[in-house]
Scaffold this motif. Structure first.
Motif, PDB file in Angstrom:
ATOM      1  N   VAL A   1       0.840  -1.195   0.000  1.00 24.85           N
ATOM      2  CA  VAL A   1       0.000   0.000   0.000  1.00 24.85           C
ATOM      3  C   VAL A   1       0.877   1.247   0.000  1.00 24.85           C
ATOM      4  CG1 VAL A   1      -1.761   1.274   1.259  1.00 24.85           C
ATOM      5  CG2 VAL A   1      -1.849  -1.217   1.181  1.00 24.85           C
ATOM      6  N   LEU A   2       1.960   1.192   0.767  1.00 27.15           N
ATOM      7  CA  LEU A   2       2.845   2.348   0.871  1.00 27.15           C
ATOM      8  C   LEU A   2       3.673   2.499  -0.409  1.00 27.15           C
ATOM      9  CD1 LEU A   2       4.164   1.979   4.526  1.00 27.15           C
ATOM     10  CD2 LEU A   2       2.193   3.267   3.702  1.00 27.15           C
ATOM     11  N   SER A   3       4.233   3.701  -0.594  1.00 20.95           N
ATOM     12  CA  SER A   3       5.103   3.936  -1.743  1.00 20.95           C
ATOM     13  C   SER A   3       6.472   3.308  -1.481  1.00 20.95           C
ATOM     14  CB  SER A   3       5.265   5.433  -1.971  1.00 20.95           C
ATOM     15  OG  SER A   3       6.039   5.983  -0.929  1.00 20.95           O
TER      16      SER A   3
ATOM     17  N   GLN B   1       8.223   5.379   1.061  1.00 23.38           N
ATOM     18  CA  GLN B   1       7.721   5.157   2.421  1.00 23.38           C
ATOM     19  C   GLN B   1       8.241   3.844   2.995  1.00 23.38           C
ATOM     20  OE1 GLN B   1       3.517   5.741   1.446  1.00 23.38           O
ATOM     21  NE2 GLN B   1       3.389   7.320   3.026  1.00 23.38           N
TER      22      GLN B   1
ATOM     23  N   THR C   1       7.263   7.621  -5.397  1.00 22.38           N
ATOM     24  CA  THR C   1       6.045   7.982  -4.673  1.00 22.38           C
ATOM     25  C   THR C   1       4.865   7.092  -5.063  1.00 22.38           C
ATOM     26  OG1 THR C   1       5.576   9.626  -6.378  1.00 22.38           O
ATOM     27  CG2 THR C   1       6.718  10.404  -4.407  1.00 22.38           C
TER      28      THR C   1
END
Lengths: 328, 275
Positions: free
Chosen positions: A91-93, A96, A130
């Protein structure tokens, strides 16, 4: 040479099934060492023990000078682990993910962010930093996975089947990334099912089967022990198979070999004759001439590298698929 | 640039600081999901609201409440507890996904305290639960539910609900570390329903056949439901059986029992994930 990873007599059982049955390893500093074997050979079990995820039932192992059981915390500080699956938050980039794992390596927030940007650039992911990892291609995920494994520039990196499931392009990307790490001085222990991958990356290879190291050496040493390349001839008519096999046996053997020394495989279903050859450039025209002289119609002919199945057949006397699968 | 890992803390105080910092990092990771996938969070928050509307208005007309009270007043405490139960699914799914994708193994190969990962998970899930409970209370107020016994007893009821969720958290973590594969996810998602329905959430146990009433009353959910009904001053609290009469005590005993069983099991499982 200093050995960064040393294992002696590692043993591990899952119930009644021995996954490791006395494995010895010595990996030189700054080298890539390949663990080559089929599914269930015990490669992943060895990596899990060396990365402190699993306790061995017997034997000892030291990584970067620390005992994997008694000094697990010190080992964890010295290693990077890139497992079989891209162990990332989808889910995160990408950025991240790198920042989160950087924080878990106890970098300060600003340092974790700077390191994330640096690694994204180094692994060719700056443009995708991102985007959520769920939108990455397989090769991109693997590269990000490698980047996460490299956050703290660990002296030892464990790569467990880093290219399984990747397309050829993704595989090349990962290989290039690994070569870059090794050039910078990282020691790599790599597990793989592919002879070609070990050949491309590793300076030494341990062939693992049924929880034991059955052969060890440089890729070239192993290949010559296996009889080098193989010649495949597919004939048009099944009736020609025995004659083609006789020709292959004659040409394949080295000068001075008795005819019985050369093992020729004959597969009637695919009308294929397969034999090891010592000198690939000489063997091909010679076989073609002999087949032509005998009036045998040829559907296909090729010289190729041995497959892992043939390596295994040669080293262990059984094909890779027949063994009862121990935990991988 | 070469980055070197900091020295490992050797004192207890330094280790605790690391564990708290790492736990917070893992919490932030989950909060990052809220930002990136707000739709999923909103759907999770609105799902129990939908059930309230369904039962409150679709089936509610045919429901009997002891003492002739309002059905939605009876329903809401049941739904609060049900929302805590649905939390198992969220915890389980997150833990199982990390285990399946190797993220758990990566965490375990890092120089961090093993407590940090579960700590982060529990803080994130409890934050989510508080948010969910606020949404549900707002929903309750909108459909005519009220607390009648003052804010102190209402706060106590909310405390009991959060305690129940905290207990379910450890059930979810244990199941997530133990079961794997899509079938297991499906099984947990399906089994949540009979466990939830076999309670006093939607129907007064007095209307059930005797054996079923006994099962429903011994359901840990029912103890919390009955205790919170009592604390909020809603109809349907109390009863004639031993278990129904001791709902307030059992609303503490059941969650503590679940924690006592599943907390050590989860920690043990996490440390020895020998698949």
């Amino acid at each position: 040479m200093t050995h960064v990873v040393v294992a002696e007599g590692l043993r591990k059982r899952y119930g009644d099934t021995p996954a490791l049955d006395g494995v010895d390893l010595a990996v030189g500093e700054g080298t890539v060492h390949g663990l080559l074997g089929p599914n269930g050979a015990g490669k992943t079990t060895a990596v899990r023990i060396l990365t402190t995820l699993l306790r061995p039932d017997g034997g000892t192992a030291r990584v970067a000078g620390f005992d994997v059981v008694r000094q697990a915390a010190d080992v964890r500080r010295s290693i990077g682990l890139v497992g079989q699956h891209a162990a990332l938050d989808e889910v995160l980039s990408g950025r991240q993910n790198l920042v989160m794992f950087g924080r878990l390596h106890h970098l300060r927030p600003a340092a974790a962010r700077a390191r994330a940007d640096e690694l994204l650039t180094r692994f060719g992911l700056a443009g995708a930093g991102t985007k959520p990892v769920g939108q990455y291609s397989g090769g991109m995920r693997r590269r990000l996975d490698l980047a996460v494994g490299m956050i703290c520039s660990p002296p030892v990196l464990f790569l467990d089947e880093p290219t399984t499931g990747l397309d050829p392009r993704g595989r090349t990307e990962v290989w290039d990334a690994v070569r870059g790490l090794v050039a910078a001085g990282t020691t790599v222990l790599l597990t793989t099912q592919y002879l070609e991958e070990a050949d491309q990356l590793a300076s030494r290879v341990s062939v693992v089967d049924a929880g034991r190291v059955v052969a060890e050496g440089s890729p070239d040493e192993l290949k010559s022990a296996l009889g080098g390349d193989r010649l495949d001839v597919v004939v048009r008519h099944t009736a020609d198979l025995p004659a083609a096999a006789a020709i292959a046996a004659r040409v394949a053997g080295a000068p001075g070999d008795a005819p019985g020394d050369v093992s020729v495989d004959v597969d009637a279903d695919s009308r294929r004759v397969s034999a090891p050859v010592r000198d690939r450039s000489a063997a091909l025209p010679e076989v073609l001439r002999a087949l032509d002289a005998a009036g045998i119609a040829v559907a296909d002919i090729a010289v190729r590298r041995p497959t892992l199945d043939e390596v295994f057949l040669h080293l262990t006397g059984h094909p890779t698929g027949t063994r009862r699968g121990a935990a991988a | 640039m070469t980055v070197t890992a900091p020295e490992i803390p050797r004192t207890a105080a330094a280790r605790l600081r690391w564990a708290l910092a790492d736990g917070w990092t893992v919490t932030l990771r989950d909060l990052g999901h809220w930002v990136r996938k707000p739709g999923q969070v909103v759907a999770g928050l609105l799902f129990p609201v939908m059930i309230v509307l369904m039962f409150g208005y679709l089936f509610g007309g045919g429901m009997t409440v002891p003492g002739g009270g309002d059905y939605r007043e009876f329903l809401m405490p049941g739904m609060y507890a049900m929302t805590m139960l649905f939390g198992i699914e969220a915890t389980f799914t997150a833990v199982a996904r990390d285990a399946a994708k190797g993220v758990t193994d990566r965490f375990r190969s890092l120089p961090i305290a093993s407590s940090a990962v579960v700590l982060g998970r529990s803080v994130a899930d409890m934050l989510n639960t508080v948010l969910g409970l606020l949404v549900m209370i707002a929903c309750g107020l909108a459909v005519g539910w009220r607390w009648h016994e003052g804010p102190a007893r209402a706060a106590l009821a909310v405390g009991l609900l959060l305690l129940l969720r905290f207990a379910f958290l450890w059930v979810g973590i244990y199941l997530g570390l133990t079961l794997n594969g899509p079938e297991a996810v499906m099984a947990v998602q399906v089994l949540v329903w009979p466990v939830g329905f076999l309670s006093s959430a939607f129907a007064w146990t007095g209307t059930m056949p005797g054996w079923l009433a006994a099962v429903a009353e011994w359901n840990p959910l029912s103890a919390t439901m009955a205790a919170t009904r009592d604390l909020f001053g809603n109809p349907g609290a109390g009863g004639t059986t031993w278990i129904a009469e001791h709902a307030a005590v059992m609303a503490l005993v059941w969650p503590l029992l679940l924690i006592a069983v599943f907390f050590p099991l989860s920690v043990r499982r996490y440390r020895r994930l020998d698949h």
